[in-house]
Design a protein around this motif. Sequence first.
Motif, PDB file in Angstrom:
ATOM      1  N   GLU A  51       0.738  -1.126   0.036  1.00 54.83           N
ATOM      2  CA  GLU A  51       0.002  -0.151   0.009  1.00 54.83           C
ATOM      3  C   GLU A  51       0.814   1.247  -0.022  1.00 54.83           C
ATOM      4  OE1 GLU A  51      -3.526   2.171   2.423  1.00 54.83           O
ATOM      5  OE2 GLU A  51      -2.454   0.350   3.379  1.00 54.83           O
ATOM      6  N   GLU A  52       1.831   1.206   0.825  1.00 51.42           N
ATOM      7  CA  GLU A  52       2.750   2.281   0.779  1.00 51.42           C
ATOM      8  C   GLU A  52       3.675   2.569  -0.695  1.00 51.42           C
ATOM      9  OE1 GLU A  52       6.904   3.443   2.951  1.00 51.42           O
ATOM     10  OE2 GLU A  52       5.498   2.496   4.258  1.00 51.42           O
ATOM     11  N   LYS A  53       3.770   1.622  -1.248  1.00 51.29           N
ATOM     12  CA  LYS A  53       4.675   1.674  -2.379  1.00 51.29           C
ATOM     13  C   LYS A  53       3.621   2.118  -3.525  1.00 51.29           C
ATOM     14  CE  LYS A  53       8.023  -2.146  -1.900  1.00 51.29           C
ATOM     15  NZ  LYS A  53       8.366  -3.412  -2.528  1.00 51.29           N
ATOM     16  N   VAL A  54       2.408   1.675  -3.465  1.00 52.28           N
ATOM     17  CA  VAL A  54       1.462   2.264  -4.443  1.00 52.28           C
ATOM     18  C   VAL A  54       1.059   3.726  -4.302  1.00 52.28           C
ATOM     19  CG1 VAL A  54      -0.952   2.117  -5.019  1.00 52.28           C
ATOM     20  CG2 VAL A  54       0.417   0.046  -4.914  1.00 52.28           C
ATOM     21  N   ASN A  55       1.076   4.110  -2.918  1.00 54.29           N
ATOM     22  CA  ASN A  55       0.620   5.582  -2.655  1.00 54.29           C
ATOM     23  C   ASN A  55       1.953   6.407  -3.243  1.00 54.29           C
ATOM     24  OD1 ASN A  55      -1.976   5.174  -1.413  1.00 54.29           O
ATOM     25  ND2 ASN A  55      -1.075   4.650   0.444  1.00 54.29           N
ATOM     26  N   LEU A  56       3.040   5.870  -2.674  1.00 51.42           N
ATOM     27  CA  LEU A  56       4.175   6.813  -3.362  1.00 51.42           C
ATOM     28  C   LEU A  56       4.009   6.849  -4.831  1.00 51.42           C
ATOM     29  CD1 LEU A  56       6.763   5.602  -0.591  1.00 51.42           C
ATOM     30  CD2 LEU A  56       5.986   7.856  -0.906  1.00 51.42           C
ATOM     31  N   GLY A  57       3.783   5.628  -5.694  1.00 43.75           N
ATOM     32  CA  GLY A  57       3.764   5.946  -6.830  1.00 43.75           C
ATOM     33  C   GLY A  57       2.796   6.720  -7.557  1.00 43.75           C
ATOM     34  N   LEU A  58       1.518   6.855  -6.672  1.00 40.83           N
ATOM     35  CA  LEU A  58       0.521   7.595  -7.248  1.00 40.83           C
ATOM     36  C   LEU A  58       1.046   9.118  -7.084  1.00 40.83           C
ATOM     37  CD1 LEU A  58      -2.733   5.808  -5.872  1.00 40.83           C
ATOM     38  CD2 LEU A  58      -1.980   6.077  -8.342  1.00 40.83           C
ATOM     39  N   LYS A  59       1.438   9.431  -5.780  1.00 38.98           N
ATOM     40  CA  LYS A  59       2.065  10.794  -5.767  1.00 38.98           C
ATOM     41  C   LYS A  59       3.032  11.239  -6.765  1.00 38.98           C
ATOM     42  CE  LYS A  59       1.265  10.791  -0.778  1.00 38.98           C
ATOM     43  NZ  LYS A  59       1.994  10.702   0.604  1.00 38.98           N
ATOM     44  N   GLU A  60       3.951  10.419  -7.044  1.00 44.59           N
ATOM     45  CA  GLU A  60       5.160  10.758  -7.811  1.00 44.59           C
ATOM     46  C   GLU A  60       4.385  10.910  -9.402  1.00 44.59           C
ATOM     47  OE1 GLU A  60       8.958  11.513  -9.560  1.00 44.59           O
ATOM     48  OE2 GLU A  60       7.942  11.631  -7.567  1.00 44.59           O
ATOM     49  N   ALA A  61       3.437   9.996  -9.635  1.00 37.98           N
ATOM     50  CA  ALA A  61       2.801  10.139 -11.028  1.00 37.98           C
ATOM     51  C   ALA A  61       1.907  11.404 -11.124  1.00 37.98           C
ATOM     52  CB  ALA A  61       1.816   8.913 -11.202  1.00 37.98           C
ATOM     53  N   TYR A  62       1.553  11.959  -9.981  1.00 33.53           N
ATOM     54  CA  TYR A  62       0.749  13.223  -9.925  1.00 33.53           C
ATOM     55  C   TYR A  62       1.757  14.327 -10.093  1.00 33.53           C
ATOM     56  CZ  TYR A  62      -2.225  16.932  -8.910  1.00 33.53           C
ATOM     57  OH  TYR A  62      -2.779  18.452  -8.697  1.00 33.53           O
ATOM     58  N   ARG A  63       2.780  14.222  -9.421  1.00 34.31           N
ATOM     59  CA  ARG A  63       3.803  15.062  -9.496  1.00 34.31           C
ATOM     60  C   ARG A  63       4.374  15.222 -10.938  1.00 34.31           C
ATOM     61  NH1 ARG A  63       8.896  16.079  -9.949  1.00 34.31           N
ATOM     62  NH2 ARG A  63       9.377  13.817 -10.455  1.00 34.31           N
ATOM     63  N   LYS A  64       4.823  14.237 -11.745  1.00 32.44           N
ATOM     64  CA  LYS A  64       4.913  14.403 -12.990  1.00 32.44           C
ATOM     65  C   LYS A  64       3.942  15.195 -13.925  1.00 32.44           C
ATOM     66  CE  LYS A  64       8.401  10.857 -12.981  1.00 32.44           C
ATOM     67  NZ  LYS A  64       8.826   9.497 -13.390  1.00 32.44           N
ATOM     68  N   MET A  65       2.698  14.623 -13.808  1.00 30.13           N
ATOM     69  CA  MET A  65       1.815  15.061 -14.710  1.00 30.13           C
ATOM     70  C   MET A  65       1.414  16.714 -14.481  1.00 30.13           C
ATOM     71  SD  MET A  65      -1.984  15.820 -14.339  1.00 30.13           S
ATOM     72  CE  MET A  65      -1.994  15.481 -12.826  1.00 30.13           C
ATOM     73  N   ALA A  66       1.442  16.894 -13.044  1.00 30.87           N
ATOM     74  CA  ALA A  66       1.200  18.424 -12.668  1.00 30.87           C
ATOM     75  C   ALA A  66       2.503  19.336 -13.377  1.00 30.87           C
ATOM     76  CB  ALA A  66       1.360  18.539 -11.094  1.00 30.87           C
ATOM     77  N   ASN A 105       6.602  15.968  -2.119  1.00 37.25           N
ATOM     78  CA  ASN A 105       7.637  14.883  -2.514  1.00 37.25           C
ATOM     79  C   ASN A 105       7.577  13.742  -2.179  1.00 37.25           C
ATOM     80  OD1 ASN A 105      10.338  14.240  -3.388  1.00 37.25           O
ATOM     81  ND2 ASN A 105      11.428  15.573  -2.084  1.00 37.25           N
ATOM     82  N   ALA A 106       7.448  12.862  -3.110  1.00 36.41           N
ATOM     83  CA  ALA A 106       7.289  11.475  -2.881  1.00 36.41           C
ATOM     84  C   ALA A 106       8.444  10.486  -3.269  1.00 36.41           C
ATOM     85  CB  ALA A 106       6.071  10.918  -3.772  1.00 36.41           C
ATOM     86  N   LYS A 107       9.723  11.201  -3.051  1.00 39.00           N
ATOM     87  CA  LYS A 107      10.921  10.452  -3.351  1.00 39.00           C
ATOM     88  C   LYS A 107      11.264   9.473  -2.031  1.00 39.00           C
ATOM     89  CE  LYS A 107      11.862  11.764  -7.351  1.00 39.00           C
ATOM     90  NZ  LYS A 107      12.154  11.292  -8.673  1.00 39.00           N
ATOM     91  N   ASN A 108      11.522   8.229  -2.408  1.00 39.72           N
ATOM     92  CA  ASN A 108      12.063   7.571  -1.330  1.00 39.72           C
ATOM     93  C   ASN A 108      12.702   6.426  -2.030  1.00 39.72           C
ATOM     94  OD1 ASN A 108      10.249   5.523  -1.690  1.00 39.72           O
ATOM     95  ND2 ASN A 108       9.388   5.728   0.408  1.00 39.72           N
ATOM     96  N   GLU A 109      12.902   5.216  -1.279  1.00 34.23           N
ATOM     97  CA  GLU A 109      13.696   4.142  -1.924  1.00 34.23           C
ATOM     98  C   GLU A 109      12.944   3.152  -2.925  1.00 34.23           C
ATOM     99  OE1 GLU A 109      12.263   2.367   2.120  1.00 34.23           O
ATOM    100  OE2 GLU A 109      13.049   4.305   1.692  1.00 34.23           O
ATOM    101  N   TYR A 110      11.577   3.265  -2.782  1.00 37.84           N
ATOM    102  CA  TYR A 110      10.615   2.659  -3.490  1.00 37.84           C
ATOM    103  C   TYR A 110      10.328   3.337  -5.019  1.00 37.84           C
ATOM    104  CZ  TYR A 110       9.451   0.272   0.765  1.00 37.84           C
ATOM    105  OH  TYR A 110       9.627  -0.287   2.085  1.00 37.84           O
ATOM    106  N   VAL A 111      10.512   4.560  -5.106  1.00 42.45           N
ATOM    107  CA  VAL A 111      10.078   5.174  -6.412  1.00 42.45           C
ATOM    108  C   VAL A 111      11.638   5.651  -6.925  1.00 42.45           C
ATOM    109  CG1 VAL A 111       9.085   7.346  -7.192  1.00 42.45           C
ATOM    110  CG2 VAL A 111       8.218   6.179  -5.377  1.00 42.45           C
TER     111      VAL A 111
END
Length: 64
Positions: free
Chosen positions: A11-26, A57-63
Amino acid sequence: MGINEQLRELEEKVNLGLKEAYRKMAEFKKKNNSPLVVSRNGKVVSIPADEILPTTNAKNEYVK
């Protein structure tokens, strides 16, 4: 590692991935001065590029 821990980690990995995708889209929308089209209360709304909210900022070891 139990199933609950695995699910929490996933769940944490998915949430971080969604945050990163939104950041890139914005970032893309602002760069191209393109509106962001969303649904609010069942209605389609266009948000101008200069009004798109900054993201966290959604950067961490998973993204990567």
